[in-house]
Design a protein around this motif. Sequence first.
Motif, PDB file in Angstrom:
ATOM      1  N   PRO A 211      15.660  63.122  77.386  1.00  0.00           N
ATOM      2  CA  PRO A 211      14.189  63.290  77.967  1.00  0.00           C
ATOM      3  C   PRO A 211      13.373  62.281  77.434  1.00  0.00           C
ATOM      4  CG  PRO A 211      14.505  64.871  76.020  1.00  0.00           C
ATOM      5  CD  PRO A 211      15.967  64.271  76.434  1.00  0.00           C
ATOM      6  N   LEU A 212      12.297  62.174  78.044  1.00  0.00           N
ATOM      7  CA  LEU A 212      10.815  61.378  77.487  1.00  0.00           C
ATOM      8  C   LEU A 212      10.466  62.298  76.318  1.00  0.00           C
ATOM      9  CD1 LEU A 212       9.142  60.960  80.783  1.00  0.00           C
ATOM     10  CD2 LEU A 212      10.543  59.197  79.666  1.00  0.00           C
ATOM     11  N   ARG A 213      10.121  61.513  75.412  1.00  0.00           N
ATOM     12  CA  ARG A 213       9.818  62.293  73.951  1.00  0.00           C
ATOM     13  C   ARG A 213       8.247  61.875  73.757  1.00  0.00           C
ATOM     14  NH1 ARG A 213      14.458  64.632  72.697  1.00  0.00           N
ATOM     15  NH2 ARG A 213      16.202  63.704  72.916  1.00  0.00           N
ATOM     16  N   GLN A 214       7.889  61.851  72.307  1.00  0.00           N
ATOM     17  CA  GLN A 214       6.519  61.747  72.262  1.00  0.00           C
ATOM     18  C   GLN A 214       6.076  60.208  72.079  1.00  0.00           C
ATOM     19  OE1 GLN A 214       6.126  63.825  68.392  1.00  0.00           O
ATOM     20  NE2 GLN A 214       6.493  65.966  69.498  1.00  0.00           N
ATOM     21  N   GLU A 215       4.740  60.020  71.894  1.00  0.00           N
ATOM     22  CA  GLU A 215       4.281  58.778  71.817  1.00  0.00           C
ATOM     23  C   GLU A 215       4.790  57.962  70.740  1.00  0.00           C
ATOM     24  OE1 GLU A 215       1.999  55.387  72.603  1.00  0.00           O
ATOM     25  OE2 GLU A 215       2.653  56.834  73.896  1.00  0.00           O
ATOM     26  N   THR A 216       4.979  58.670  69.524  1.00  0.00           N
ATOM     27  CA  THR A 216       5.441  57.855  68.377  1.00  0.00           C
ATOM     28  C   THR A 216       6.879  57.413  68.333  1.00  0.00           C
ATOM     29  OG1 THR A 216       6.214  60.353  67.500  1.00  0.00           O
ATOM     30  CG2 THR A 216       4.186  59.230  66.548  1.00  0.00           C
ATOM     31  N   ASP A 217       7.706  58.167  69.425  1.00  0.00           N
ATOM     32  CA  ASP A 217       8.939  57.765  69.612  1.00  0.00           C
ATOM     33  C   ASP A 217       8.904  56.512  70.581  1.00  0.00           C
ATOM     34  OD1 ASP A 217      10.680  59.937  68.632  1.00  0.00           O
ATOM     35  OD2 ASP A 217       9.516  61.089  69.851  1.00  0.00           O
ATOM     36  N   ARG A 218       7.950  56.585  71.743  1.00  0.00           N
ATOM     37  CA  ARG A 218       7.823  55.317  72.577  1.00  0.00           C
ATOM     38  C   ARG A 218       7.618  54.234  71.715  1.00  0.00           C
ATOM     39  NH1 ARG A 218       4.564  52.553  75.855  1.00  0.00           N
ATOM     40  NH2 ARG A 218       2.415  53.306  74.861  1.00  0.00           N
ATOM     41  N   GLN A 219       6.723  54.368  70.642  1.00  0.00           N
ATOM     42  CA  GLN A 219       6.366  53.165  69.809  1.00  0.00           C
ATOM     43  C   GLN A 219       7.469  52.822  69.253  1.00  0.00           C
ATOM     44  OE1 GLN A 219       3.649  51.275  70.095  1.00  0.00           O
ATOM     45  NE2 GLN A 219       2.751  52.580  71.909  1.00  0.00           N
ATOM     46  N   ALA A 220       8.138  53.434  68.778  1.00  0.00           N
ATOM     47  CA  ALA A 220       9.246  53.188  67.722  1.00  0.00           C
ATOM     48  C   ALA A 220      10.324  52.397  68.376  1.00  0.00           C
ATOM     49  CB  ALA A 220       9.936  54.100  67.043  1.00  0.00           C
ATOM     50  N   LEU A 221      10.612  52.829  69.853  1.00  0.00           N
ATOM     51  CA  LEU A 221      11.370  52.171  70.664  1.00  0.00           C
ATOM     52  C   LEU A 221      10.887  50.701  71.005  1.00  0.00           C
ATOM     53  CD1 LEU A 221      12.131  55.054  73.343  1.00  0.00           C
ATOM     54  CD2 LEU A 221      13.776  54.160  71.732  1.00  0.00           C
TER      55      LEU A 221
END
Length: 422
Positions: free
Chosen positions: A281-291
Motif C-alpha cells: 500500500p501507499l504509506r506515510q510521507e516519511t516513507d515517500r521521502q525515504a523512497l
Amino acid sequence: MLLIQNGRVLDPYTGTDAPGDVLIGEDGVIEALAPRLAAPAGCAVYDAAGLTVSPGFVDGHVHFRDPGQTAKEDVLTGAAAAAAGGYATVICMANTLPTCDTPEIIRYVADKAKDCPVQVLQAGAVTRGLKGQELTDFGALLDAGAPCLTDDGINLTSAGLCRAAMERAAALGALLSFHEEEPSLVPSPGVNFGSAAAEKFGVPGARACAESAMIARDIALALDTGARVLFQHVSSAQSVALIRAGKALGAQIYAEVTPHHLALTEEDVLDHGTLARMNPPLRQETDRQALIAGLCDGTIDMIVTDHAPHTAEEKAREFAKAPSGITGLETAFSVCCTYLVQTGRMTPMQLIEKMSMNPAKVYGLTGRAVRAGNYARLVLLDWTANKVYQSYRSKSSNTPFTGAALTGAPRAIVTGCRVTEA
C-alpha cells in the motif's frame, strides 16, 4: 531510413546531453549521430524540435493479464499502453492464468508480441502454480526466453524453499524477482495499517514491517548463496535502510520503486478509494521521502510501474473486496517528471537512468545506448508539456492520476525505423 532531426540527445550510457540528429538505416540500426545531418534521398524525417531523444524506457514489472484475464488487458493493448508511455521493453509477471510456469506460455507471449513496437518479455514462475511448494524448471524457462523468475504477488514464505531457489538461480546466473510480504503481518491488503483510510474503509491494513521483515531475511539468504535478487515495489523507509545496508555488505541485490509510491501517500487513499488501493500500500510521507532519497543515492535501482489493470466493475466494489493495483504505463513519465524533476530532486539525465539504463543493465539488455551500431529503441520526450490524462490505450483506467495536472509527456517511441506516436 529515418532521420530524427532537431532533437537533444540525452543518454546516460554515454553522458551525452547535446543537440543531435540521429540517422537510422533500413535495418533499424543507428548509422550516424551528429549535431546536424542531411537527410539522404528518400529518407523519412521526424522533426524532434523541443524534444529529447533517449534510450527507450524499460519496465521490469507489468501485468498484461494474458493468458487468462484478457478482459482487463492483453499483450496487444498492454504493448500499446507501453508505447504511449515511452517504453521500449516491458517484462510481464508470471501470475497469468494458467501460471507461467512452463516454456509454452513464454513462447505464447513472445509470438503474440512479435509485431508490436514494444519488446514484450515474459517472466517465468519460481514455483509451480505459484503455490510456494515445488520449484519450476528454471533452466527450461530461461532457455525459452524468461528474463527473470518470480512468483510476483505471492511471498515465498518458506525460508528453506527460498534458499533452494536462490542456490539454483545462482548456479544458472538467473535473476530472482521477489514480492516481499510476510502474510501473517498483513491483516488485510491494499491500505497502510492503522491509517485514517484503513479506519474509513473498515479494514485493518498491511503493516510496513511485513515487507521489511522479508527483505531482511532474503538479504541474509542472498549473502549466503550469492544469488542476484530484486526486491519489487519497495514501499517503506525501513526497507530502504535494510537494502542500503545489504548492498554495503556485498549482497547482489537490487530494488524497484513505482511512480505512485514516489508521488502519493496513505492520505491519498482517503480521496481516491479503491483507485489508490494497491499492494504494497501507499504509506506515510516519511516513507515517500525515504523512497525518493533511496532512488537518488542509488539504493533503489529503478522505477517500474507495476501496471495492474482491472475492470471498472471490480474497482467499484467496496474497499475490502476490490482488487489491488493500478494502471501505470501511460502516466509513469509524467508523474516522475512532475514529482522528481520539477521538484529539483533529480535531473532529467538521472530520471532516464532510473527508467531506462538501470533496468536494462539489471536484466542484461544490451545495445541500448544512442550510438551508431545499436538497434534503435528510442523515446522522444517533452519535459515541459502540461499533461492531463483522461483516456488510455490500456483496456483499463484504474488510476488515481486521471485528471491530475502533470508536467512532461512522451511524444513517441522509435523502434528501428518505426515511429509510434504517444
